[in-house]
Design a protein around this motif. Structure first.
Motif, PDB file in Angstrom:
ATOM      1  N   LYS A 129       0.829  -1.202   0.000  1.00  0.00           N
ATOM      2  CA  LYS A 129       0.000   0.000   0.000  1.00  0.00           C
ATOM      3  C   LYS A 129       0.865   1.255   0.000  1.00  0.00           C
ATOM      4  O   LYS A 129       0.593   2.207  -0.726  1.00  0.00           O
ATOM      5  N   SER A 130       1.931   1.244   0.780  1.00  0.00           N
ATOM      6  CA  SER A 130       2.804   2.422   0.821  1.00  0.00           C
ATOM      7  C   SER A 130       3.495   2.649  -0.519  1.00  0.00           C
ATOM      8  O   SER A 130       3.851   3.781  -0.846  1.00  0.00           O
ATOM      9  N   GLN A 131       3.670   1.591  -1.300  1.00  0.00           N
ATOM     10  CA  GLN A 131       4.278   1.732  -2.621  1.00  0.00           C
ATOM     11  C   GLN A 131       3.277   2.236  -3.660  1.00  0.00           C
ATOM     12  O   GLN A 131       3.660   2.904  -4.616  1.00  0.00           O
ATOM     13  N   LEU A 132       2.012   1.919  -3.498  1.00  0.00           N
ATOM     14  CA  LEU A 132       1.007   2.244  -4.504  1.00  0.00           C
ATOM     15  C   LEU A 132       0.136   3.446  -4.153  1.00  0.00           C
ATOM     16  O   LEU A 132      -0.586   3.950  -5.002  1.00  0.00           O
ATOM     17  N   VAL A 133       0.182   3.882  -2.894  1.00  0.00           N
ATOM     18  CA  VAL A 133      -0.636   5.009  -2.460  1.00  0.00           C
ATOM     19  C   VAL A 133       0.286   6.031  -1.797  1.00  0.00           C
ATOM     20  O   VAL A 133       1.125   5.678  -0.969  1.00  0.00           O
ATOM     21  N   GLY A 134       0.109   7.279  -2.141  1.00  0.00           N
ATOM     22  CA  GLY A 134       0.928   8.344  -1.582  1.00  0.00           C
ATOM     23  C   GLY A 134       0.533   8.661  -0.149  1.00  0.00           C
ATOM     24  O   GLY A 134      -0.494   8.197   0.356  1.00  0.00           O
ATOM     25  N   PRO A 135       1.338   9.466   0.529  1.00  0.00           N
ATOM     26  CA  PRO A 135       1.036   9.841   1.924  1.00  0.00           C
ATOM     27  C   PRO A 135      -0.302  10.574   2.069  1.00  0.00           C
ATOM     28  O   PRO A 135      -0.934  10.508   3.111  1.00  0.00           O
ATOM     29  N   ASP A 136      -0.720  11.247   0.984  1.00  0.00           N
ATOM     30  CA  ASP A 136      -1.993  11.967   1.029  1.00  0.00           C
ATOM     31  C   ASP A 136      -3.190  11.076   0.714  1.00  0.00           C
ATOM     32  O   ASP A 136      -4.330  11.527   0.731  1.00  0.00           O
ATOM     33  N   GLY A 137      -2.946   9.804   0.381  1.00  0.00           N
ATOM     34  CA  GLY A 137      -4.020   8.863   0.086  1.00  0.00           C
ATOM     35  C   GLY A 137      -4.346   8.757  -1.395  1.00  0.00           C
ATOM     36  O   GLY A 137      -5.188   7.955  -1.783  1.00  0.00           O
ATOM     37  N   ALA A 138      -3.684   9.554  -2.194  1.00  0.00           N
ATOM     38  CA  ALA A 138      -3.928   9.515  -3.639  1.00  0.00           C
ATOM     39  C   ALA A 138      -3.129   8.372  -4.261  1.00  0.00           C
ATOM     40  O   ALA A 138      -2.011   8.083  -3.839  1.00  0.00           O
ATOM     41  N   PRO A 139      -3.693   7.685  -5.257  1.00  0.00           N
ATOM     42  CA  PRO A 139      -2.964   6.585  -5.891  1.00  0.00           C
ATOM     43  C   PRO A 139      -1.753   7.098  -6.664  1.00  0.00           C
ATOM     44  O   PRO A 139      -1.791   8.167  -7.266  1.00  0.00           O
TER      45      PRO A 139
ATOM     46  N   ARG B 136       3.269   4.068 -10.419  1.00  0.00           N
ATOM     47  CA  ARG B 136       3.601   2.727  -9.923  1.00  0.00           C
ATOM     48  C   ARG B 136       2.478   1.729 -10.193  1.00  0.00           C
ATOM     49  O   ARG B 136       2.721   0.538 -10.339  1.00  0.00           O
ATOM     50  N   ILE B 137       1.251   2.202 -10.214  1.00  0.00           N
ATOM     51  CA  ILE B 137       0.115   1.304 -10.411  1.00  0.00           C
ATOM     52  C   ILE B 137       0.030   0.830 -11.864  1.00  0.00           C
ATOM     53  O   ILE B 137      -0.222  -0.354 -12.124  1.00  0.00           O
ATOM     54  N   LEU B 138       0.242   1.728 -12.809  1.00  0.00           N
ATOM     55  CA  LEU B 138       0.092   1.371 -14.226  1.00  0.00           C
ATOM     56  C   LEU B 138       1.025   0.234 -14.648  1.00  0.00           C
ATOM     57  O   LEU B 138       0.559  -0.715 -15.293  1.00  0.00           O
ATOM     58  N   PRO B 139       2.329   0.265 -14.322  1.00  0.00           N
ATOM     59  CA  PRO B 139       3.177  -0.874 -14.721  1.00  0.00           C
ATOM     60  C   PRO B 139       2.732  -2.199 -14.104  1.00  0.00           C
ATOM     61  O   PRO B 139       2.765  -3.246 -14.755  1.00  0.00           O
ATOM     62  N   VAL B 140       2.280  -2.164 -12.851  1.00  0.00           N
ATOM     63  CA  VAL B 140       1.818  -3.398 -12.190  1.00  0.00           C
ATOM     64  C   VAL B 140       0.559  -3.911 -12.880  1.00  0.00           C
ATOM     65  O   VAL B 140       0.435  -5.110 -13.166  1.00  0.00           O
TER      66      VAL B 140
END
Length: 112
Positions: free
Chosen positions: A69-79, A83-87
């Motif tokens: 989650k910390s890799q895919l979601v920023g500290p502000d909660g925004a995706p 990082r999400i698109l390549p996965v």
């Protein structure tokens, strides 16, 4: 009577007391070695071990999910789309390749 000597009534009372102690000890031993008691103890230890293992698994899974989650979601909660698109594209490619691999005709079989 001498200081170390006891009366027959005292000796008899001591024998009765010792018999009662021995009876209580034998009852406790019989309870401990009874199959139902042994099974209850084993069951309790097994449940404890399973609970402990499940707790450790939960903590490990929770840490893994938090890490992802910390890799895919920023500290502000925004995706984090970078990082999400390549996965997501990789997952789609793998599913597509698996699907194509299962639809190929097998060698050695002729279609009639």
């Amino acid at each position: 009577m001498a200081e170390g000597s006891r009366s027959p009534a005292q000796i008899e009372a001591e024998i009765v007391r010792r018999r009662q102690q021995l009876s209580a000890t034998l009852d406790e031993l019989a309870t401990r070695v009874h199959p139902q008691t042994i099974m209850s103890d084993v069951r309790a230890r097994t449940v404890g071990a399973v609970d402990q293992a499940a707790g450790r698994a939960f903590v490990t899974a929770n840490r893994a999910v938090s890490g992802v989650k910390s890799q895919l979601v920023g500290p502000d909660g925004a995706p984090r789309l970078e990082r999400i698109l390549p996965v997501a594209l990789t997952a789609i490619a793998v599913v597509g390749l698996l699907t194509l691999g299962t639809r190929r005709p097998r060698r050695g079989r002729r279609r009639r």
